[in-house]
Design an enzyme around this catalytic site. Structure first.
Site, PDB file in Angstrom:
ATOM      1  N   PHE A 186      -6.970  21.783 -24.462  1.00 36.93           N
ATOM      2  CA  PHE A 186      -7.461  20.250 -24.495  1.00 36.93           C
ATOM      3  C   PHE A 186      -8.588  19.880 -23.784  1.00 36.93           C
ATOM      4  O   PHE A 186      -8.727  20.728 -22.759  1.00 36.93           O
ATOM      5  CB  PHE A 186      -6.122  19.358 -24.281  1.00 36.93           C
ATOM      6  N   THR A 187      -9.575  19.474 -24.311  1.00 41.61           N
ATOM      7  CA  THR A 187     -10.642  18.964 -23.486  1.00 41.61           C
ATOM      8  C   THR A 187     -10.890  19.246 -22.132  1.00 41.61           C
ATOM      9  O   THR A 187     -11.370  19.740 -21.287  1.00 41.61           O
ATOM     10  CB  THR A 187     -11.557  17.776 -24.312  1.00 41.61           C
ATOM     11  N   ARG A 227     -12.747  15.419 -33.582  1.00 42.25           N
ATOM     12  CA  ARG A 227     -12.257  16.985 -33.003  1.00 42.25           C
ATOM     13  C   ARG A 227     -12.646  17.893 -33.750  1.00 42.25           C
ATOM     14  O   ARG A 227     -11.965  18.701 -34.439  1.00 42.25           O
ATOM     15  CB  ARG A 227     -10.805  16.498 -33.167  1.00 42.25           C
ATOM     16  N   ASP A 241       1.910  20.518 -20.352  1.00 44.20           N
ATOM     17  CA  ASP A 241       1.293  19.092 -20.394  1.00 44.20           C
ATOM     18  C   ASP A 241       2.168  18.367 -21.296  1.00 44.20           C
ATOM     19  O   ASP A 241       2.317  18.596 -22.647  1.00 44.20           O
ATOM     20  CB  ASP A 241      -0.012  19.432 -21.321  1.00 44.20           C
ATOM     21  N   TYR A 287       0.829  -1.278  -0.015  1.00 41.14           N
ATOM     22  CA  TYR A 287       0.183  -0.053   0.115  1.00 41.14           C
ATOM     23  C   TYR A 287       0.893   1.324   0.055  1.00 41.14           C
ATOM     24  O   TYR A 287       0.522   2.133  -0.711  1.00 41.14           O
ATOM     25  CB  TYR A 287      -0.998   0.026   1.295  1.00 41.14           C
ATOM     26  N   LYS A 335       0.204   7.780 -23.373  1.00 35.97           N
ATOM     27  CA  LYS A 335       0.539   8.163 -24.861  1.00 35.97           C
ATOM     28  C   LYS A 335       1.944   7.847 -24.899  1.00 35.97           C
ATOM     29  O   LYS A 335       2.257   6.872 -25.162  1.00 35.97           O
ATOM     30  CB  LYS A 335       0.165   9.542 -25.235  1.00 35.97           C
ATOM     31  N   PHE A 372     -18.477  15.061 -26.240  1.00 36.33           N
ATOM     32  CA  PHE A 372     -18.038  14.083 -27.264  1.00 36.33           C
ATOM     33  C   PHE A 372     -18.162  12.789 -26.882  1.00 36.33           C
ATOM     34  O   PHE A 372     -18.101  11.697 -27.890  1.00 36.33           O
ATOM     35  CB  PHE A 372     -16.902  14.581 -27.790  1.00 36.33           C
TER      36      PHE A 372
END
Ligand code: F0G
Length: 460
Positions: A128-129, A386, A219, A76, A262, A452
């Site tokens: 970005f969303t 997009r 980011d 943990y 990614k 979306f």
């Protein structure tokens, strides 16, 4: 007579295990897309042949990463894998403090809650969303400071992710630095088509923000792809390795959010990193509320191990060459078929320009959503809208009308072959040939946030 030799790239790996794909008939696909409300997010993965919905969490892990899963220390607190990951983040990215999170938006939530006060403004190189939504939920307003070329699908600008300093300076003068908790800088800007920011622009931004006492939060979801473009396109970087370029990029920022799904080649995971002790302390308190203890942040020990290995693999020059080379291969093939795509070809996928593909549809008829549904129907290839659907509504409930109305053909890393890319380009060409008969759509269900993902449509 002169001969020019073209040297092909090839994958720096070989295939050890395969996953079988289901082939479907047109009748099956029509039923599936209707059931999904013409939204590719609502399709069952089993009904998809080639899945180009996203490059997020869909990449293939290496044998070393799979072996790493077996080395998970599922304690943990204080898992060995956490310390390994912390070391990788410090060594390869240069950030001091690490907070693991279950994925990118977990980190966005925490950093937004810590740094943003109601009434603040967050300038950024395109929204970005999820990033913008967390900024808005914390009471902030996003302000776009990307260069105009980023909104132009035919501009050949090599660094469409660059910051426009006139736009930034106007915002700083209007609101004052005290209302700007940070500047939100994405590497390889997703919504612009996977377009890079240059090192020169980052250096200038660092100077500007030092003068004004403003933070830069990075980011870094696709930082290695950005580094590849710097290596290929920016003066003085030809001989530098991706890993050095990545580290220099990070050095001009004060902290980062990462969706490791990614670039970092894992199926789940992310983190928040910072160089500021105060921010780290606050984040360490908050992560316990939203994600899990600060040494696991919603991840299993094995996930952190796979991430640490993935980070290292993602910075290999040969890997990046093959990764972006495959995307470029698809782009060139599509262009040879006169399919209108965003130029230059980006890092993580091909962005087809739905405005030029379906010029007879207005933006209110959802050209990109329509095109994504048609490509699926044609071939079982899944892509993503997009455009206006992704852009959503502002705080007053009005639709954002983005200039870019795109369908993203996103390429997972190390998953598909060149032959798959051929099939994708050919199927899209068939849709192009019958485009005049394609009608638009209307939205019949709209969720409140990030519409979306779950919106439903009907054909007009
Ligand atoms: N930032 C960028 C630039 C992204 O592309 C994403 C995710 C996130 C943050 C959020 O990370 O999904 O791990 O919570 N993009 C995915 C995509 C969903 O398909 O482009 P997450």
């Amino acid at each position: 007579m002169s001969t020019t030799y073209h040297r092909s790239w090839a994958e720096p790996y070989k295939i050890k295990m395969v996953e079988l794909l289901k082939m479907t008939t047109r009748g099956q696909r029509l039923r599936a897309i209707k059931e999904a409300g013409f939204n590719t997010f609502l399709l069952k993965s089993e009904d998809v042949y080639i899945d180009l919905l996203t490059d997020s969490g869909t990449s293939a892990m290496s044998d070393r990463q799979w072996a790493g899963l077996m080395m998970g220390d599922e304690a943990y607190a204080g898992s060995r894998n956490f310390y390994r990951l912390e070391k990788a983040v410090q060594q390869y990215y240069g950030y001091k403090y690490l907070i693991p999170t279950h994925q990118g938006r977990g980190a966005e939530n925490i950093i937004s809650k810590i740094l943003i006060k109601p009434g603040d403004v967050i300038p950024g190189n395109m929204y970005f969303t999820t990033t913008r939504l967390h900024q808005e939920l914390a009471g902030g307003t996003f302000a776009d400071i990307i260069i105009d070329e980023a909104h132009d699908p035919v501009s050949e600008h090599p660094f469409k992710g660059n910051v426009d300093f006139d736009k930034l300076d106007r915002i700083v003068k209007q609101y004052g630095a005290s209302k700007i908790p940070y500047i939100s800088i994405a590497t390889n800007v997703n919504m612009a088509g996977g377009q890079p920011i240059s090192m020169a622009n980052l250096r200038e931004l660092r100077e500007y923000t030092h003068q004004h006492g403003i933070r830069v939060i990075h980011d870094m979801t696709r930082v290695a792809e950005n580094a590849y473009f710097i290596q290929q396109r920016e003066e003085g970087f030809k001989k530098r390795h991706i890993r050095d370029i990545v580290k220099e990029i990070c050095s001009y920022t004060d902290g980062a959010t990462m969706s490791a799904k990614k670039d970092a080649l894992v199926n789940i995971g992310g983190f928040l990193a910072t160089n500021e002790w105060d921010v780290f302390e606050e984040a360490r308190n908050m992560v316990v509320v939203y994600e899990g203890l600060h040494t696991y942040g919603g991840l299993a020990g094995r996930d952190m191990e796979a991430m640490a290995i993935g980070i290292e693999e993602s910075l290999d020059d040969n890997h990046m060459h093959a990764r972006v080379g495959q995307v470029e291969y698809l782009g060139h093939k599509m262009e040879s078929f006169d399919i209108p795509i965003v130029r230059p070809v980006g890092g993580h996928g091909i962005f087809v320009d739905a405005r030029r593909f379906l010029p007879h549809l207005t933006q209110d008829e959802f050209p990109a959503q329509t095109l994504a549904a048609e490509v699926y129907l044609e071939s079982g290839i899944r892509t993503m809208e997009r455009g206006i659907v992704s852009a959503g509504r502002n705080a007053d409930g009005e639709n954002y009308y983005p200039k870019l109305e795109l369908v993203r053909f996103t390429i997972p890393r190390r998953v598909y072959t060149q032959a798959h890319m051929d099939v994708v380009a050919e199927a899209t060409q068939v849709v192009l040939k019958r485009r005049n008969r394609i009608k638009g759509m209307k939205m019949v269900y709209e969720p409140k946030y990030l519409r979306f993902f779950q919106a439903r449509f009907e054909r007009l």
